[in-house]
Structures are given as structure tokens and as C-alpha cells.
Design a protein around this motif. Structure first.
Motif, PDB file in Angstrom:
ATOM      1  N   LEU A 668       3.717  -8.462  11.582  1.00  0.00           N
ATOM      2  CA  LEU A 668       2.624  -8.165  12.498  1.00  0.00           C
ATOM      3  C   LEU A 668       2.387  -9.383  13.388  1.00  0.00           C
ATOM      4  N   ARG A 669       2.484  -9.179  14.707  1.00  0.00           N
ATOM      5  CA  ARG A 669       2.161 -10.250  15.652  1.00  0.00           C
ATOM      6  C   ARG A 669       0.925  -9.823  16.439  1.00  0.00           C
ATOM      7  N   VAL A 670      -0.125 -10.638  16.370  1.00  0.00           N
ATOM      8  CA  VAL A 670      -1.363 -10.332  17.071  1.00  0.00           C
ATOM      9  C   VAL A 670      -1.566 -11.343  18.191  1.00  0.00           C
ATOM     10  N   ALA A 679       1.319 -14.601  13.758  1.00  0.00           N
ATOM     11  CA  ALA A 679       2.146 -13.621  13.046  1.00  0.00           C
ATOM     12  C   ALA A 679       1.901 -13.676  11.552  1.00  0.00           C
ATOM     13  N   GLN A 680       2.163 -12.533  10.904  1.00  0.00           N
ATOM     14  CA  GLN A 680       2.034 -12.428   9.455  1.00  0.00           C
ATOM     15  C   GLN A 680       2.828 -11.216   8.971  1.00  0.00           C
ATOM     16  N   LYS A 681       3.212 -11.242   7.712  1.00  0.00           N
ATOM     17  CA  LYS A 681       4.006 -10.170   7.115  1.00  0.00           C
ATOM     18  C   LYS A 681       3.097  -9.193   6.384  1.00  0.00           C
ATOM     19  N   PHE A 682       3.474  -7.882   6.413  1.00  0.00           N
ATOM     20  CA  PHE A 682       2.762  -6.912   5.589  1.00  0.00           C
ATOM     21  C   PHE A 682       3.742  -5.861   5.082  1.00  0.00           C
ATOM     22  N   ILE A 683       3.310  -5.099   4.104  1.00  0.00           N
ATOM     23  CA  ILE A 683       4.140  -4.077   3.475  1.00  0.00           C
ATOM     24  C   ILE A 683       3.484  -2.713   3.668  1.00  0.00           C
ATOM     25  N   LYS A 684       4.264  -1.746   4.173  1.00  0.00           N
ATOM     26  CA  LYS A 684       3.795  -0.363   4.286  1.00  0.00           C
ATOM     27  C   LYS A 684       4.289   0.419   3.066  1.00  0.00           C
ATOM     28  N   GLU A 685       3.320   1.032   2.350  1.00  0.00           N
ATOM     29  CA  GLU A 685       3.679   1.827   1.178  1.00  0.00           C
ATOM     30  C   GLU A 685       4.042   3.252   1.594  1.00  0.00           C
TER      31      GLU A 685
END
Length: 685
Positions: A668-670, A679-685
């Protein structure tokens, strides 16, 4: 009795008032301190101007004031009238002699090295030897000849170290292009090659196993500008192969590769530019390399890349919408270095100036504008005569320091970056650094860790390397056959070599360990130019910024090179990409090259960002995005781990919807209201 006492006191005062009027009655000095010079009305100095590099006959020295300095031990001494006690500064001049009053010999001195024509001189002294100091009133008007102060500072003598690194020499007869100025990877194998430029021909010597070279010629049709002033390299069309930027005295040319690196096309835009230093740099951080050129006789220029490899010309302060990046109409812009000086994640720019105007530091505001902060940062010293500067974290405290190299009558100046402790941001730490006694001059200064001990050194003037001793102290080691050239690892042994013409000076490895880091940008530009690379270990922290174009003329390796001395491990490598992505590698193998693709570690290592938080993580349909601190977040982009853009959206009520995403890990880049990205990482379930 009272009459006798009064007479003795009167005689004492007369003697004291005349104590500085002649050489024989010079006021004794034995230690560092601040000293007051009254009206200069004593015996004149000899008809010589004493400078650090000798004596110059002069006329009209009407009067002088005298001091006798006798050090108690060997020192490097600085005498300066460029001090806060003199406000405003006065146009002073002083001379330092050895010998006796009847037979004085020039030893040191200065006229105009300080601000507003004040005086600074640094020189070595020997214990128990008397040095005669004379200030004259040659440049002081009657109104200004009313007294001032000078400061004498004693610093321990820097003892030159044993030779930290030795070199062997190999001449390669086929390296015979007109301009052998470029050492950079040209075939995408991360090894440094040699790119030679001639009219209508590019000759590339490709590095093979154990430093063996094979070469290929690439005919270039049409008429190109030759790199008579500088050359830069970078993959501006994002095909995986480096292109060249050639800067001449009347314009520039691009030599663009095809997508297999088997042919090159010349593009010459046609604008008149008296090019000095050229750079490839992503000025607007859109993931595409732009081209920048210092202009010697007019405001600086640059070409913006439209993401298709096509350029639009801008001139600072003239073209509507142009950035303010050196708008002085008289020019004097000689060398630009792009680096993150204020540690805010975007690229700022420093310009070395020649012929009078002060150097410039332009801060990237992160919102599409730049601000000249030269005065605020106090690097705008005058007079100045510099063609290039060396930028590096010389004291390993996590920010970029500045050495303004000397190429004329004004000496080198070393500035420590104090962003972590003070405002203004820079402090002049030249006195006692070893640069104050380096009186040789050169147009090119480059900063690398040549002996792999974990401290960045400088190759510049006088056929010597100034080796970093720590604590902003440098010691010169002479290499009579070596001058500044293109720098890179030309035999893949982890030690940096130097190309001078057709001769390679190969470093002979010592016992120190190392790592070399090669980057491949995905969201960012292909080379990772503008990335900040950090390594951590027992020594603490070291940093490098990836740049295209160091010093004045040459193009050196784009790989990040670190020496770690006798340390046997690196605990962590962190790459902060221009896109905002951060890659982290724990416990990498030392004494080898580390290849890092942007975003490649995000699925493996945890990642946190101090500017904003996301929750829940993992999540199914909605991702809350909350800023930390004063920033206001406006928009968001979602990328997969290959760097492909998947989704663009506004941030509404501190959240974005991710229902359409497949299960997996994403970046995710905001972007905030000022246009700065995080930027930061995330996980979609």
C-alpha cells in the motif's frame, strides 16, 4: 614611595601599550585563545605577502601589529579573524614568519579566505619554536582601523597512517576511445564495465570472469555532442540497459540503448547549454529518470522524462513551471550532487560554484517545489572557488556531510551535517580536519571507502587519497601515479579500482571485509537512483545514496559499496526506495554482491511505517488507514509484490475498500496533501 610606584606603573603601561608595535616587542602567545588587536599603527611588516604556499612581493604595507607565538608541543594551528567577535567582519591580512626580527622568513598567512575578506590560515608548528605573527592595515580604512579580534586554535597534528591500500597498474590498449570516463554496468549483469565514447562510436569493455575484458563497438549515426565536460549513465527508458548522457560546451546528447543492449541511438535536443556536471535523477519521483545539467553561464537546465522516454526541456527561473534549481543569471554552476541531505526521503541538490557566488543547497519540499536553504544551512561561504564537492556520511552518524573541494585561491571546506542536533543544519569543521592543511587544488573530488575500513575517504587533489581517520579527521597518503578518474570494481574482488585514461589502478585487497549492493527498481526508476541504502553491524550504521554523477567529470559505479573493516557480519541491510517501498535483508552474506529487486523482501520480512498505521491486517474487505502525527493522507495505490499497480483510490473516512483484490500480500502506497508518499505491506484474506 608613592612617586616611585606611580613612575614604575607609568613605565609599565607605556611598555605594555607598545608591546605589539614592533617585531622585537611582539606580544608573547603560548596557547589557544582569543586575542584583541588594537589600532594597527606599529612598525610595518616586510614588503612580502606571506601565504601558506610561499611569499609574494607586495607594496604599500604602512603599519603592523606584532605577536610572538611559541607552542608547547607540535600542533596544527588555525589563525582566524572570521569569528563571531568581529561583527561585521573586517578586511584583515596577516603574515606568519620564522627566524629572527632582523631576518624574517615567510611561513604562512592569509588575506581573503574568510567571509567579507576576513582571514584564515592553517599550518603546522613545532614545539618550542617561535613564530612571528604580524597583522597589517593594508586594506583597513582609517574608519575601520579601530581594532578587531583573532582566534588562535591548536589541534593535535594528524600523523599520516600507514598506506591503507596499495594498487597495481594495468594498461589496456583497446581502451582507446576519445573519452574513457565511464565505469558502470552496461549489460545488466551488475558487474562494472568500461564505456568509452568517440564520435560515432561507443566501445564497451565488458567485465568477465576474474576481471578479464572483452569489448564490442556500437556505431552511432548522426552528429553527437561529446562529453568534453561530463558524462552520466542510467536506464532512462527502463529497458534494463543503461543509457548515456553526454555533456559538452554547447549542449548535450543522449545515447539510448535498445531493449537488448545491442544498439544505441543518438538524440541531441539542440538547446544551447554550457554543460558542466550532468546527472540522471528522478526529479519529480514519478519512477522515470530525468536529465539535469549545470549551466556555466546561465540558469541550470533539465529535461523531464514523460515516462515514454521522451524529454521536455526546462530552464530554472525561465521556463514557465520550472523548478528553482540554480537560477543565478551569471551561472557559475559547476557540479550538482543529488542526495537526501535532510533525511526526509526525497532528493535535495547541492551545487558547487565557481568564480565567486556561494555554493547552493536546494531542499526538496516534497510537494513539487524546491527551496534554496544555502543561507539557513550556512554552507554559503564566500569567497569560493570550487568545481566539485564530495558528499558522504563521513562521520557515520546517519546524514550526509559536505566537502567543498578547492580549485583556486580559496581552501577546501568541510561541513558536518548537524540535522540530528541543531539548526542551522551544517557546521564548518575544517579546522583541524586535515583539509585545512591540504593546499593542493583540483576540479574533481569523489568520496568512496577505498580501503574498506568502514569510513568514507576522498580522492581529489595532489595525487593523494585523504583517508578518513574518524571524527572528521583526514590524513593524506600519496599515490604519485593516481589521479581522479572513474571508480568501480573492475575485477569483482570487492575493492574499488580507478580508471585513468586507458590505465586501471587495481586495489590490492587487504584484510578488510565488504559488501556491494546492486539494485533493480520496479516502481522506482530501474537503477534505484535516489535510494538510500543502510547497513548495520557491530560498527553501528553506514549509509549510501545511489547517484548518477559524482564529482565533476566522470561517471562511476551505480552499485552501493561498503567496507566493514574486520567485522565478520552485517546484521541488516535496509533499502529505502524512492517509491517509499522499504526492503529489509537480515544477516546477508559478506564479501559478495547482494542483488535486491524493489519489493522482493516484503513478503518475507515484517514491515512497519512510523508515518501511518493500517488495521486490521490481515483484512478481507476494508483497510483502515490512519495517519500518525500531523500529516493528512489523501490517496492510495495498491501494488502486487512484482510492483504492478493493481488499484488506485482516494482515502475516504480514513479507509479504502479492497473487496476486488485476490487473496495475497500487497504493498500500500499512500500520498499526503503535500504530495509525499509512504508505503506499507498488508495481507488480503
Amino acid at each position: 614611595m608613592k612617586k616611585i610606584t606611580l613612575l614604575l606603573l607609568t613605565l609599565f603601561l607605556v611598555q605594555f601599550s607598545n608591546a605589539q608595535e614592533t617585531c622585537s616587542t611582539a606580544l608573547p602567545i603560548t596557547t589557544s585563545g582569543l586575542y584583541v588587536v588594537g589600532t594597527i599603527n606599529g612598525t610595518e611588516a616586510p614588503s612580502l605577502f606571506c601565504a601558506t604556499n610561499g611569499a609574494i612581493p607586495v607594496a604599500n604595507i604602512p603599519a603592523g601589529e606584532w605577536y610572538a607565538y611559541t607552542p608547547t608541543q607540535n600542533y596544527t594551528v588555525t589563525i582566524s579573524t572570521d569569528i563571531a567577535q568581529n561583527s561585521p567582519r573586517k578586511d584583515t591580512r596577516f603574515h606568519v614568519y620564522t627566524g629572527t626580527c632582523s631576518s624574517l622568513t615567510c611561513y604562512a598567512g592569509d588575506d581573503d579566505s574568510g567571509s567579507n575578506y576576513s582571514s584564515i590560515s592553517t599550518f603546522d608548528v613545532i614545539a618550542n619554536t617561535t613564530y612571528i605573527i604580524a597583522f597589517d592595515n593594508r586594506w583597513l580604512s582609517i574608519a575601520n582601523n579601530t581594532g578587531f579580534s583573532f582566534q588562535l586554535s591548536e589541534n593535535p597534528v594528524v600523523i599520516p597512517p600507514p598506506t591503507p591500500i596499495n594498487y597495481t597498474t594495468q594498461a589496456i590498449s583497446t581502451v582507446n576511445s576519445s573519452y574513457n570516463l565511464c565505469v558502470v554496468d552496461m549489460n545488466n549483469d551488475h558487474k562494472d564495465d568500461i564505456a568509452g565514447v568517440s564520435a560515432n562510436n561507443l566501445r564497451i569493455h565488458y567485465q568477465g570472469a576474474a576481471g578479464a575484458f572483452s569489448f564490442s563497438d556500437f556505431p552511432i549515426t548522426g552528429t553527437s555532442k561529446m562529453p568534453s565536460w561530463s558524462i552520466a549513465a542510467g536506464d532512462y527508458n527502463k529497458d534494463g540497459y543503461n543509457d548515456l548522457l553526454l555533456g559538452s560546451g554547447n549542449g548535450l546528447s543522449f545515447w539510448k540503448s535498445n531493449n537488448t543492449g545491442t544498439a544505441y541511438t543518438s538524440i541531441t535536443p539542440g538547446e544551447y547549454i554550457f554543460c558542466q556536471r550532468t546527472n540522471f535523477v528522478d526529479i519529480n519521483n514519478d519512477g522515470n529518470l530525468d536529465a539535469f545539467s549545470c549551466h556555466d553561464v546561465a540558469p541550470n537546465v533539465y529535461y523531464m522524462n514523460n515516462s515514454s522516454g521522451n524529454f521536455t526541456y526546462y530552464q530554472s527561473g525561465i521556463t514557465p513551471g520550472a523548478y528553482s534549481l540554480g537560477i543565478t543569471s551569471s551561472g557559475g554552476n559547476y557540479a550538482s550532487l543529488w542526495s537526501d541531505f535532510d533525511n526526509d526521503g526525497d532528493l535535495d541538490m547541492f551545487i558547487s560554484k565557481c568564480s565567486g557566488p556561494p555554493c547552493e543547497l536546494h531542499r526538496n519540499n516534497g510537494n513539487g517545489t524546491f527551496t534554496d536553504i544555502s543561507a539557513i544551512s550556512q554552507i554559503n561561504v564566500t569567497p569560493i572557488q570550487s568545481w566539485s564537492s564530495a558528499i558522504a556520511d563521513f562521520d557515520n552518524d546517519g546524514d550526509m556531510d559536505i566537502l567543498i573541494g578547492s580549485n583556486g585561491n580559496t581552501p577546501n571546506k568541510l561541513f558536518r551535517n548537524n540535522l540530528d542536533t541543531a539548526n542551522p543544519a551544517y557546521t564548518n569543521v575544517t579546522a583541524g580536519s586535515g583539509w585545512d592543511t591540504n593546499t593542493s587544488i583540483n576540479r574533481d573530488y569523489v568520496a568512496y571507502d577505498f580501503d574498506n575500513n568502514g569510513l568514507v575517504d576522498v580522492l581529489g587533489s595532489g595525487n593523494k587519497i585523504m583517508f578518513n581517520q574518524g571524527n572528521n579527521i583526514f590524513a593524506a597518503v600519496s599515490y604519485p601515479e593516481i589521479s581522479v578518474g572513474a571508480i568501480g570494481d573492475l575485477n569483482n574482488d570487492g575493492f574499488l579500482d580507478i580508471l585513468n585514461g586507458n590505465t586501471i589502478r587495481y586495489a590490492i585487497p587487504n584484510a578488510n571485509n565488504w559488501t556491494t549492493i546492486a539494485l533493480k527498481g520496479i516502481q522506482s526508476n530501474s537503477n534505484g537512483i535516489g535510494a538510500r541504502v543502510e547497513i548495520y553491524g557491530a560498527w553501528g550504521k553506514q549509509i549510501r545514496d545511489i547517484r548518477s554523477g559524482e564529482g565533476f567529470e566522470y561517471m562511476s559505479t551505480i552499485n552501493a559499496h561498503f567496507g566493514i573493516g574486520l567485522a565478520t557480519a552485517i546484521t541488516q541491510v535496509i533499502i529505502k526506495w524512492p517509491s517509499g517501498v522499504v526492503d529489509t535483508i537480515n544477516n546477508p552474506t559478506i564479501n559478495t554482491m547482494l542483488n535486491v529487486v524493489e519489493g522482493s523482501t516484503l513478503a518475507l520480512d515484517s514491515y512497519t511505517n512510523s508515518e501511518f498505521s493500517i488495521f486490521p491486517n490481515p483484512t478481507k474487505n476494508r483497510l483502515n488507514v490512519k495517519s500518525i502525527g500531523e500529516i493528512t493522507l489523501k490517496s492510495a495505490e495498491v501494488y502486487d509484490l512484482n510492483g504492478k499497480l493493481i488499484q488506485q483510490t482516494d482515502i475516504t473516512n480514513d479507509a479504502i475498500g479492497i473487496e476486488s483484490l485476490s487473496m495475497g500480500t500487497y504493498i500500500l502506497r499512500v500520498r499526503d496533501e503535500n504530495g509525499k508518499d509512504y508505503a506499507q505491506k498488508f495481507i488480503k484474506e
